[in-house]
Design an enzyme around this catalytic site. Structure first.
Site, PDB file in Angstrom:
ATOM      1  N   GLU A 112       0.881  -1.094  -0.146  1.00 31.59           N
ATOM      2  CA  GLU A 112       0.048   0.115  -0.200  1.00 31.59           C
ATOM      3  C   GLU A 112       0.717   1.329  -0.014  1.00 31.59           C
ATOM      4  O   GLU A 112       1.584   1.504   0.820  1.00 31.59           O
ATOM      5  CB  GLU A 112      -1.100   0.118   1.213  1.00 31.59           C
ATOM      6  CG  GLU A 112      -1.576   1.270   1.595  1.00 31.59           C
ATOM      7  CD  GLU A 112      -2.559   1.888   0.420  1.00 31.59           C
ATOM      8  OE1 GLU A 112      -3.142   1.186  -0.259  1.00 31.59           O
ATOM      9  OE2 GLU A 112      -2.329   3.064  -0.070  1.00 31.59           O
ATOM     10  N   HIS A 130     -25.503  -1.537   0.168  1.00 32.97           N
ATOM     11  CA  HIS A 130     -26.430  -1.193  -0.874  1.00 32.97           C
ATOM     12  C   HIS A 130     -27.483  -2.538  -1.096  1.00 32.97           C
ATOM     13  O   HIS A 130     -27.210  -3.734  -0.588  1.00 32.97           O
ATOM     14  CB  HIS A 130     -26.000  -1.136  -2.210  1.00 32.97           C
ATOM     15  CG  HIS A 130     -25.071   0.222  -2.210  1.00 32.97           C
ATOM     16  ND1 HIS A 130     -25.727   1.257  -2.696  1.00 32.97           N
ATOM     17  CD2 HIS A 130     -23.754   0.499  -2.272  1.00 32.97           C
ATOM     18  CE1 HIS A 130     -25.017   2.432  -2.662  1.00 32.97           C
ATOM     19  NE2 HIS A 130     -23.980   1.739  -2.265  1.00 32.97           N
ATOM     20  N   LYS A 339     -29.008   6.075  -8.839  1.00 36.18           N
ATOM     21  CA  LYS A 339     -29.242   6.232  -7.547  1.00 36.18           C
ATOM     22  C   LYS A 339     -28.965   7.716  -7.103  1.00 36.18           C
ATOM     23  O   LYS A 339     -29.905   8.211  -6.213  1.00 36.18           O
ATOM     24  CB  LYS A 339     -28.291   5.367  -6.747  1.00 36.18           C
ATOM     25  CG  LYS A 339     -29.045   4.531  -5.621  1.00 36.18           C
ATOM     26  CD  LYS A 339     -28.178   3.641  -5.016  1.00 36.18           C
ATOM     27  CE  LYS A 339     -27.644   4.236  -3.625  1.00 36.18           C
ATOM     28  NZ  LYS A 339     -26.964   5.159  -3.455  1.00 36.18           N
ATOM     29  N   ILE A 425     -13.697  -1.337  -9.210  1.00 40.09           N
ATOM     30  CA  ILE A 425     -14.421  -1.520  -7.990  1.00 40.09           C
ATOM     31  C   ILE A 425     -14.867  -0.110  -7.597  1.00 40.09           C
ATOM     32  O   ILE A 425     -14.199   0.830  -7.038  1.00 40.09           O
ATOM     33  CB  ILE A 425     -13.420  -2.206  -6.702  1.00 40.09           C
ATOM     34  CG1 ILE A 425     -12.835  -3.316  -7.279  1.00 40.09           C
ATOM     35  CG2 ILE A 425     -14.542  -2.429  -5.880  1.00 40.09           C
ATOM     36  CD1 ILE A 425     -13.623  -4.519  -7.957  1.00 40.09           C
ATOM     37  N   SER A 427     -18.999   1.696  -6.514  1.00 38.40           N
ATOM     38  CA  SER A 427     -20.181   1.450  -5.764  1.00 38.40           C
ATOM     39  C   SER A 427     -20.967   0.318  -6.741  1.00 38.40           C
ATOM     40  O   SER A 427     -21.040   0.576  -7.743  1.00 38.40           O
ATOM     41  CB  SER A 427     -21.244   2.650  -5.758  1.00 38.40           C
ATOM     42  OG  SER A 427     -22.387   2.200  -5.286  1.00 38.40           O
ATOM     43  N   CYS A 495     -14.844  15.482  22.813  1.00 34.92           N
ATOM     44  CA  CYS A 495     -16.143  15.538  22.058  1.00 34.92           C
ATOM     45  C   CYS A 495     -16.687  13.997  21.792  1.00 34.92           C
ATOM     46  O   CYS A 495     -18.043  13.748  21.731  1.00 34.92           O
ATOM     47  CB  CYS A 495     -15.924  15.819  20.794  1.00 34.92           C
ATOM     48  SG  CYS A 495     -15.017  17.523  20.648  1.00 34.92           S
ATOM     49  N   CYS A 535      -7.749  17.665  21.422  1.00 33.90           N
ATOM     50  CA  CYS A 535      -7.108  16.528  21.709  1.00 33.90           C
ATOM     51  C   CYS A 535      -5.880  16.040  21.165  1.00 33.90           C
ATOM     52  O   CYS A 535      -4.943  15.400  21.527  1.00 33.90           O
ATOM     53  CB  CYS A 535      -8.072  15.217  21.456  1.00 33.90           C
ATOM     54  SG  CYS A 535      -8.457  14.907  20.357  1.00 33.90           S
TER      55      CYS A 535
END
Lengths: 571, 416
Positions: A112, A130, A339, A425, A427, A495, A535
């Protein structure tokens, strides 16, 4: 007329200067055009059942494609590694495939290029699981989705990632769509194998969500819809894979391949040359470039940006938990077969709106624009009429790895034999990923078995435990944990109520990461309304102390230092 | 489980909470002071510049010095302090409250008859003001930068652009310059500076740091670390003007674009908030519309001086100890020239002799006249030569003569 002649004839009318010919059973387009949208339209027009795919090599005038973004690291850490399998790309498909392959006694690594997994599309989407109502009946997208959708209850428990079977509404603002909408969606549900479709009256929908657009006339409800934490799921796959012996090589970018006689011999990276028996291409927006390196390209990625915005948690109080898309309003140009984004109730208790779709020649253009954010707000006002940009706490852009055929490519290489494609690849790619990974793994194992038997990994443990979220526990449960480890009682992110103990747990997960963003995605520290303002200094300190590094060596992500030195008094 | 019971629980140990706890314990109440950080003082701990205490102590103190004076006062009386303790939930019961919290000893509960919220404020973020582009390291709020520099001794920047001219941004422009960083400029979307005039002079002019009004940052660049920002001029509605963009190279974008009162616990207790202050709606005792819940300091409304924060803490602390039987609330209204007036209500059955009002104007005005009415009767009037939104005004009035009125109104006439 031959098949290619037909396409040449068709395209010549619209784009006379473009050269169209046949290459490796693909339609190959070359030349130059002034506008990117024309290049995309050309590619779309060139799609034909008679060919394997479209190779759109038309150049955009005055455009030089930027180099692939990669880490400044340049070492020989992995040089000379012999592997059974190298997976390229740490998105959800790559990580899920790595996990599948650790079920076998194989030496598998995943390269990666970023400093964490799920940095691109897998971490930058709406997290919807989906239903498949919008998909073409013969598409790979549909068949993979329908296999994957029912797996989520078990998978999310096994791997400890967040998933909720929320169901999904498709709402309509005009009665004129009632008959046609019902008939079309009902027949499509039947064809696609979608169960449980229900008619919901506007009145009933408003009972569930009183503040949705009062013009909503009716809706259909699909119980199989769901919502997942997209990066959480990707990280879970990676963690479980690493636990079971898989390797994740972060900051490792593939720069070239040596291919001889239809076989990849070696793969070059910024961290050395490696020698895998099989290579899996899960490289997302760069999948066609990787395929080209492997001498096995038969598709073209045309990147498509999508921007999502997260609304403050108060929006859930106002609108209720709701995953919904709206059709038939004057404001939207949506047709029944697209969609086109919507509202998603996220697993973390927010509402998410989006995404839009913008074609771009830039594969990694994840910078947000006001235009995209505003477009999505405008569009989703169809559902949430009082929605305003002020409700947004954060927004992000991802780039979809679309092919011109607009379908997944999951198969062995056509010319290069030890190469597996998991490309195109988009949706519902996140939803489908667990099953895509199974098939990719099966193809890989089948290939390897030609040469020697592949045995199961007898130590494989499918169960992964993520970071325990103390804020969801009862007072007594929390007390018990704090008594065992006082760090759980020290709240760092006010938070989201994240403790020091949870941050240290995240640093100790199997996939070792030590950037501030990586910790944020594993614990939610810094994801709340102050966005890390309070933070971040403490998170930085905890990371530095836990991994024993200097503050100035802790990055937000990639090579991005947070601290550039010391004050005069400290030097 | 047997819970320890207190008269008053003060949430937050900054200047407001310290003052509230001090006064309440002086008056004999059994007080719990809950602070989420390891030490008291709140944001004052990181404000090493001076200028604190001019009103309260007639001295120019640094933030830590001011905080220490307040802590010393608190320590003269007995209070139960919970440090590094985070309140997770407060539940209202018929006659008291149950406060759940966690700290390194465990997860526990206490009971208190009254709650004083002194939870301070937080900074607005880049996403809330619509900064676009990439998401690199190097985008941070002025308060975070202040924490790194003043508390950790770490430099988050060597060359920065500051967006917003709020006080912390101005203070940090000077602080970073003193630490050897280059502040390319302070950019403000409004046509007037957001901070106190003294800070514009002492922090920018004295250090030759340019201030660009009617400018904003529209985009940031850089994938891992910020390397430039795009600056645009804005029109009078603060919308960027196309074509005015310029790229400024820098390693950081530091934001000082406003403070928002922190009221998450107040929301849990169903305390109604004021749309103008974003803090609770209160009466002159600083009791919110949820009975026995008080609010003070920056959680109530953002003040520009710590002295006023302490004062409101003292009011809340004293009034939480006072015996007030009834609530007979009337409204305090304002005209549009005023941004807000606190308190927004007056309890006619509570002490009225020392009613303190804080207000801000909506825009900068010269020669304005403020008139306060009780029904139609004039209670008070004052002429102001100059009023600016960043500079909060304070008034202390005796309203005892108006205990039978139906409401008060603040009317600011301009150009008189």
């Amino acid at each position: 007329m031959s098949n290619i002649k037909k396409i040449q004839h068709k395209l010549k009318k619209i784009y006379p200067k473009i050269k169209v010919d046949e290459k490796d059973e693909c339609v190959h387009l070359t030349g130059e055009l002034d506008r990117w949208e024309d290049i995309v339209s050309l590619g779309q027009a060139a799609v034909s059942k008679d060919f394997v795919g479209v190779l759109n090599d038309v150049k955009l005038k005055n455009f030089v494609e930027p180099d692939i973004r990669q880490s400044a690291i340049n070492d020989k850490k992995y040089d000379g590694s012999n592997l059974d399998v190298l997976i390229i790309g740490g998105g959800v498909v790559g990580c899920a495939a790595l996990r599948e392959l650790t079920r076998y006694d194989l030496k598998v690594a995943l390269a990666e290029k970023e400093s964490d997994v799920a940095c691109a599309a897998s971490g930058r989407n709406d997290g919807a699981v989906h239903v498949g109502i919008d998909l073409h009946g013969k598409s790979k997208k549909l068949s993979y989705l329908m296999r994957a959708n029912p797996l989520y209850e078990n998978l999310s428990k096994e791997l400890d990632f967040k998933f909720e079977r929320t169901g999904q509404y498709i709402a309509f603002s005009s009665w004129k769509y009632l008959v046609v909408g019902y008939l079309l969606l009902k027949s499509r549900a039947k064809r696609n194998g979608i169960k449980g479709m229900k008619f919901i009256s506007g009145k009933k929908l408003k009972q569930h969500s009183p503040n949705i657009n009062p013009k909503t006339k009716f809706a259909f409800f699909y119980p199989s819809g769901g919502s997942v934490c997209p990066y959480g799921m990707t990280i879970a796959f990676a963690d479980n894979a690493v636990f079971n012996g898989g390797q994740v090589w972060l900051n490792t970018c593939v720069t070239g391949m040596t291919v001889e006689n239809g076989k990849i011999i070696s793969v070059q990276t910024n961290r050395g040359e490696v020698f895998p028996k099989v290579v899996i291409n899960a490289a997302g927006v760069y999948a066609d470039k990787i395929a080209e390196m492997a001498n096995d390209r038969f598709y073209t990625i045309h990147p498509r940006r999508g921007t999502n915005s997260i609304l403050d948690k108060s929006s859930v109080e106002h609108y209720g938990k709701l995953s919904i898309s709206m059709y038939g309003n004057h404001k939207s140009n949506a047709k029944l077969h697209t969609k086109g984004g919507g509202v998603v109730s996220t697993v973390d208790g927010n509402l998410l709106i989006g995404p839009d779709a913008v074609e771009t020649p830039l594969r990694e253009e994840m910078a947000t624009t006001a235009k995209s954010v505003n477009t999505v707000v405008d569009r989703q006002q169809d559902i949430l009429p009082k929605l305003s940009a002020r409700d947004i706490i954060t927004y992000f852009t991802g780039v979809r790895a679309s092919t011109y055929e607009e379908d997944f490519v999951i198969q062995m290489g056509r010319k290069t034999k030890n190469f597996v494609h998991a490309a195109g690849i988009q949706s519902p790619g996140l939803s489908a990923a667990p099953v895509i990974a199974q098939d990719v793994s099966d193809l890989t194992v089948k290939y390897l078995e030609q040469f020697s038997p592949v045995v199961k990994n007898s130590n494989f443990n499918p169960v992964r435990k993520g970071v325990t979220e103390l804020r969801n526990l009862t007072l007594a449960q929390r007390d018990e944990l704090i008594k065992k480890n006082p760090d759980y009682g020290e709240i760092v992110c006010r938070c989201e109520e994240i403790s020091k103990g949870e941050i240290i747990d995240a640093l100790n997960l199997p996939l070792k990461v030590d950037t501030v963003d990586a910790i944020k995605r594993r614990t939610r520290a810094g994801m709340g309304r102050c966005q890390g303002g309070f933070c971040q200094p403490r998170v930085l300190k905890i990371i530095a102390e836990t991994v024993n590094k200097d503050y100035s060596d802790i990055n937000k992500k990639g090579d991005g230092k947070i601290i550039l030195g010391k004050t005069k008094g400290e030097e | 489980m047997r819970r320890e019971h207190f008269d008053i629980a003060v949430i937050g140990g900054g200047p407001a909470g310290l003052a509230a706890a001090t006064v309440a314990s002086e008056k004999g109440a059994k007080v719990a002071l809950i602070e989420r950080e390891p030490s008291l003082g709140g944001i004052l701990k990181q404000c090493v510049h001076d200028g604190f205490g001019v009103i309260r102590y007639d001295q120019k103190l640094t933030g830590p010095e001011y905080a220490q004076k307040e802590i010393d006062k608190l320590n003269k009386n007995e209070t139960t302090k919970f440090l590094l303790t985070f309140v997770t939930k407060i539940t209202k019961r018929s006659s008291d409250f149950v406060i759940q919290f966690v700290n390194r000893s465990g997860a526990d509960e206490i009971e208190a008859k009254k709650i004083i919220l002194a939870t301070g404020c937080r900074e607005r973020t880049s996403k809330q003001i619509g900064v676009h582009g990439t998401n690199p390291a190097g985008v941070l709020t002025a308060g975070t930068a202040q924490n790194y520099v003043n508390l950790q001794g770490l430099m988050p920047t060597r060359k920065c652009v500051i967006l917003g001219s709020g006080d912390i941004g101005l203070i940090m422009a000077r602080r970073l310059t003193l630490e050897g960083a280059q502040v390319v400029g302070v950019y403000e979307a409004k046509s007037a500076p957001g901070g106190l005039t003294r800070n514009v002079v002492q922090c920018l002019k004295d250090f030759n740091i340019p201030l660009y009004l009617s400018h904003t940052v529209t985009k940031v660049f850089g994938v891992d670390r910020l390397n430039a920002v795009e600056i645009s001029k804005v029109d009078d509605k603060m919308n960027p003007i196309a074509g005015s963009e310029q790229i400024v190279e820098c390693d950081s974008l530091i934001l000082s674009v406003g403070l928002i009162p922190e009221n998450e616990i107040a929301k849990q207790l169903c305390v109604p908030l004021c749309p103008y202050t974003k803090g609770a709606v209160v009466d002159q005792t600083l009791m919110t519309l949820t009975d026995n819940v008080f609010s003070c300091g920056n959680a109530l409304h953002v003040s520009d001086l710590a002295d006023y924060v302490s004062e409101s803490g003292e009011i809340a602390g004293a009034m939480a100890c006072a015996k007030i039987k009834n609530r007979n609330l009337v409204n305090v209204t304002k005209n549009k020239n005023l941004l807000y007036v606190v308190p927004q209500k007056i309890n006619l059955d509570a002490p009225l002799d020392e009613t303190v009002f804080y207000f801000r104007v909506a825009e900068e005005y010269e020669n304005a006249k403020l008139t306060i009415y009780a029904d139609e009767k004039v209670v008070f009037s004052k002429k102001y030569v100059h009023l600016r939104p960043p500079e909060m005004e304070r008034l202390k009035l005796n309203l005892e003569a108006y205990s039978d009125c139906h409401g008060f109104s603040f009317v600011l006439e301009v150009g008189v």
